[in-house]
Structure formats: C-alpha cells, structure tokens
Scaffold this active site. Structure first.
Site, mmCIF file in Angstrom:
data_model
loop_
_atom_site.group_PDB
_atom_site.id
_atom_site.type_symbol
_atom_site.label_atom_id
_atom_site.label_comp_id
_atom_site.label_asym_id
_atom_site.label_seq_id
_atom_site.Cartn_x
_atom_site.Cartn_y
_atom_site.Cartn_z
ATOM 1 N N TYR A 3 -5.018 -6.913 1.601
ATOM 2 C CA TYR A 3 -4.311 -6.688 2.859
ATOM 3 C C TYR A 3 -4.499 -7.875 3.806
ATOM 4 O O TYR A 3 -3.547 -8.321 4.462
ATOM 5 C CB TYR A 3 -4.801 -5.403 3.526
ATOM 6 C CG TYR A 3 -4.289 -4.152 2.850
ATOM 7 C CD1 TYR A 3 -3.213 -3.452 3.371
ATOM 8 C CD2 TYR A 3 -4.872 -3.681 1.682
ATOM 9 C CE1 TYR A 3 -2.727 -2.315 2.759
ATOM 10 C CE2 TYR A 3 -4.397 -2.539 1.051
ATOM 11 C CZ TYR A 3 -3.327 -1.864 1.598
ATOM 12 O OH TYR A 3 -2.844 -0.742 0.971
ATOM 13 N N ASP A 16 4.215 0.950 -3.835
ATOM 14 C CA ASP A 16 3.166 0.406 -2.980
ATOM 15 C C ASP A 16 3.144 -1.122 -3.129
ATOM 16 O O ASP A 16 4.195 -1.752 -3.109
ATOM 17 C CB ASP A 16 1.819 1.057 -3.330
ATOM 18 C CG ASP A 16 0.757 0.838 -2.265
ATOM 19 O OD1 ASP A 16 0.715 1.597 -1.288
ATOM 20 O OD2 ASP A 16 -0.031 -0.119 -2.408
ATOM 21 N N HIS A 39 4.122 9.369 -2.374
ATOM 22 C CA HIS A 39 3.858 7.946 -2.526
ATOM 23 C C HIS A 39 3.438 7.560 -3.941
ATOM 24 O O HIS A 39 3.794 6.486 -4.429
ATOM 25 C CB HIS A 39 2.768 7.544 -1.533
ATOM 26 C CG HIS A 39 2.504 6.081 -1.479
ATOM 27 N ND1 HIS A 39 3.403 5.189 -0.944
ATOM 28 C CD2 HIS A 39 1.429 5.345 -1.889
ATOM 29 C CE1 HIS A 39 2.900 3.959 -1.024
ATOM 30 N NE2 HIS A 39 1.711 4.034 -1.586
#
Length: 455
Positions: A374, A221, A431
């Site tokens: 983000y 990630d 993930h």
C-alpha cells in the site's frame, strides 16, 4: 455546525477532484525493467523454474500454540457486533478452534495438492501454482492467470481451480496463480518502490518464461489493478481481461452529472435501475459511497503511510494477525455483517479455510511486506500515475458483485475500459468473489472468454 462544515468540506473536495480529472491520453505503459533483490543486480539471472511444496515443523506449530496461549484479550463493549472491529467474544471461539481443532498439517496437504513452483524474476523468488487440465478430446485449453489481493492469498482460488481446469465444457483453462511478491510464498522486495506496475511486469515475465505468448487474466482487489496494468503494458499478450473489482476515476463532468441526476433520470446518464439501487440505496450517494468508505478504510491510511509500525504488532501476535485480517473477510463480504457478534464469517467460509489463509501469512512472516504494498502504491499522488491516464483496449469482462465495497456502473467503467465485452450484475457475493462464490465467478469468466473466442 462542526459536522455541517465537515460535510461541506468533503463535498467540495469531491467536486474539486471531479473537475480536476485529466482525460486518458496514452494507449500503452512502457514495460521498463527493475531489480528488487538484495544487493546489486548480477551480470546474469538464473531463469530456472523449480518445484516447491509448503512445509512445516513441529517446532513451528508449538511456537504458534505458545503464543496463542499467552494471548491477552480485551472484553468487547456491550451490545456491539463488529462495529469496533473484530468482536473479542467471537475471537475467543475462533482462537479455540485454531488451537484445538485446526490441523495445519492437514491443510498443508490440501495446499500441496496442486503443483507449485518458484522462479527468480528481477531478483525475487516468485511463487506460483500451475494447474493443467486433464486431456479431453475436442476440448480447447486456454492459458489463464489469476491474481489475488490483500488480505488474501493464492488459497482464495482453491475452490475455483477445479471449476476452471476440470470442466466438462468445450473450453477449459491452464491456470497460473502467482503470489504477489511480499505475499505468502513469494519473496518480499528488498528495495523501495515495488508497486502494481512492477508486479505487472514481473508477471508478464513469468508467463513468458513459462512459454506463453498470449493469455487471459482475471483479478480482484490488488489483482484487478495488477492485471489491468498488464493489459495496459503489453496488450498484444492479453487476449482478455476479466475483473471482479471494478475501478474508475470518480472524476470528470460526466461522473458529476450522473451523480447529481442519476437517481432521478437514470436513463439519461446510462444508469440502469440496478445501478441506482447499488449506488444510492436508501441512504443516498454521499452516505453510501463517501462516508461508508471513510469508515472502512482506516487500514488503508495506516498501511499507505506507516505499515511497519502497525505491522510489527500483528507479525508478532498470531491472534492479533487473525483479528486484523479476518475482520476484512467479515465486512468486505457484506457491510451488514458489522451488526453481528460473529461478523457473519461462517456464512460464506469455514474456519479452517479462513485460518489456512491466516497461516500462510503467519508461517511466511509476510504481513508487513504485504502491508508495504500500500505504501509503495500510495506514496505519491495516485492521479499522476501513468496507468491512471492510460486506457484499456483489450477485450474486458466486468463482474459487478452486489456487496463489493464500491459499485462502478458500466457507463463509468467505459472511461477506462474501452472494449467491454460483458458487464454482469452478479446476484450475490462481495469482495472475495473466488472464495465466496466460485461457481458464479467461474461461469461469468467462461461466458466472457467464449464471447472473445466467438464460441
């Protein structure tokens, strides 16, 4: 007609972006410097490393219970699993466990079983776990940094840490697991602009402060991007880079050509049969890699634009926070989990493990600052970032898990990673590799390091 126009527009956008790709030109990212603390940068910085332990109070726990007891639920639609997000019927079960069975003080004792520290770097108190292996005659010990992502935390590594540090193999690791600033127990940046490049620089400074001149890196990630940036920034310090989330720019004529004919002539574009299965499946490339990604990235658009708006809600409601985060642990483990009323969460995790991660976000109030990461990374055209035009030349190991959000064949990965020592098609997992399949990830990391060390 509208649907056909929409599909045509998407396809044209992909093709245009492919041909707009700029080839990698540079070999190193300047390390630079920064200051993310409150106010002005002081004349000198305190470089002391001090012990840290997770703590809680009865008042903190009671406040959590009071908020949980006031939760207002919405009934789910009939015959839905997780297709609309977290199914509220199952959410009530999770919350009941949280309220009546989950023991936060017990989980704190588990969190504190590994030595934890903080040190101030660029104005931020950076939290990290530092685990040294027991002494074993003839065993080589190598330094290794593990970096987490969103919506995870350092707790993702608690299953893999003993496999790396308490190994009976000829090789073991001294492991450092930092919390990304703004996540969990690391202080959040006070100024705009803290992105993966800034995190990479901070983590290099952390390793230098701990006395390491060269070390291995592993990440998934955001951790995969941060550690990649570290390898691009100071390759002389990175003995090897191991990733369980593969990144590449889906651009260039070679990528377009491989998409067009790879399903039919895979050998011509460097695809294996497994690449074809993972890229195209039974539904085709566009469905699996474009439409599916669009369906799963609503959170990214919110957090990449207005994180504080959505963040204020989940920062105020523990149940809202749990639903928002745990839905990712369902879907990103396996997209098929969307068809299940319980989201398949307890197939790979225990509720106590999942809620421990939630509690790290809740008790530190770090969900908004983690969402801002983000915004900081996506506020400008990502194609123009220097790291997207910089190759990675350190020895690299890539572990491709079958249920990762997107598959990147080795032939694509070579565009960025110029020195691939190992590329593994992992047999299962998604993930959150360290959390889901710690033994598989540890074994792959170990075999990669042995190749680099020529053991």
């Amino acid at each position: 007609m509208v649907l056909l126009d929409y599909k045509f527009t998407l396809i044209m956008m992909v093709i245009i972006s492919i041909f707009a790709h700029k080839r990698t030109k540079t070999k190193r990212i300047p390390i630079g410097d920064g200051w993310w603390g409150a106010g002005e940068k002081p004349q000198s910085e305190d470089e002391k490393v001090f012990p840290f332990q997770v703590q809680t109070s009865d008042e903190e726990i009671q406040d959590l219970y009071d908020r949980i007891d006031r939760t207002r639920y919405t009934e789910p639609l009939e015959d839905t699993g997780f297709q609309y997000g977290f199914n509220s019927t199952y959410l009530k079960k999770v919350v009941s466990h949280w309220r009546h069975q989950f023991n936060w003080k017990k989980q704190i004792a588990i969190l504190n079983k590994y030595p934890q520290f903080k040190t101030n770097i660029e104005g931020l108190d950076v939290h990290f776990i530092h685990v040294r292996p027991p002494h074993r005659e003839g065993q080589r010990v190598l330094p290794l940094m593990l970096v987490h992502g969103w919506p995870g935390s350092v707790y993702e590594f608690y299953r893999i840490l003993p496999l790396l540090t308490n190994s009976l193999d000829s090789l073991a690791f001294e492991v450092i697991c930092p919390s990304i600033p703004g996540y969990g127990f690391s202080e959040a940046p006070h100024k705009q602009g803290f992105d993966t490049l800034a995190a990479a620089r901070v983590f290099h400074k952390l390793m230098e402060r701990l006395g390491f001149s060269d070390y291995y890196l592993q990440g998934g990630d955001w951790g995969a991007i941060i550690t990649t940036n570290m390898a691009q920034m100071k390759p002389e310090c990175v003995k090897g880079l191991h990733l369980n989330m593969l990144t590449n720019n889906m651009r260039g004529f070679g990528v377009l050509f491989s998409i067009l004919i790879g399903r039919y002539l895979p050998w011509l574009v460097g695809f294996t049969r497994e690449d074809v299965r993972r890229l195209f499946g039974s539904v085709g490339f566009m469905e699996k890699n474009i439409y599916e990604i669009i369906r799963e990235t609503g959170y990214l658009h919110i957090q990449g634009t207005k994180p504080d708006s959505a963040g204020c809600g989940v920062n105020d409601s523990p149940v809202g926070l749990a639903a928002y985060i745990l839905e990712k642990f369902s879907t990103w483990t396996d997209f098929n989990n969307r068809d299940l009323e319980d989201g398949g969460l307890e197939r790979k995790f225990t509720l106590d493990d999942l809620l421990t991660n939630i509690m790290i976000y809740w008790t530190t109030g770090s969900i908004v600052s983690s969402m801002r990461f983000y915004k900081e990374n996506l506020k400008t055209n990502i194609d123009n970032r220097l790291d997207n035009h910089t190759g990675v030349y350190v020895p690299t190991g890539l572990a491709a898990f079958p249920n990762e959000v997107r598959h990147v064949p080795q032939s694509w990965a070579r565009d960025r990673f110029r020195n691939i020592y190992s590329y593994s098609y992992m047999p299962r997992g998604g993930h959150f590799a360290a959390f889901e399949e710690p033994q598989l990830l540890a074994d792959d990391l170990l075999q990669f390091v042995k190749k680099v060390e020529k053991l």
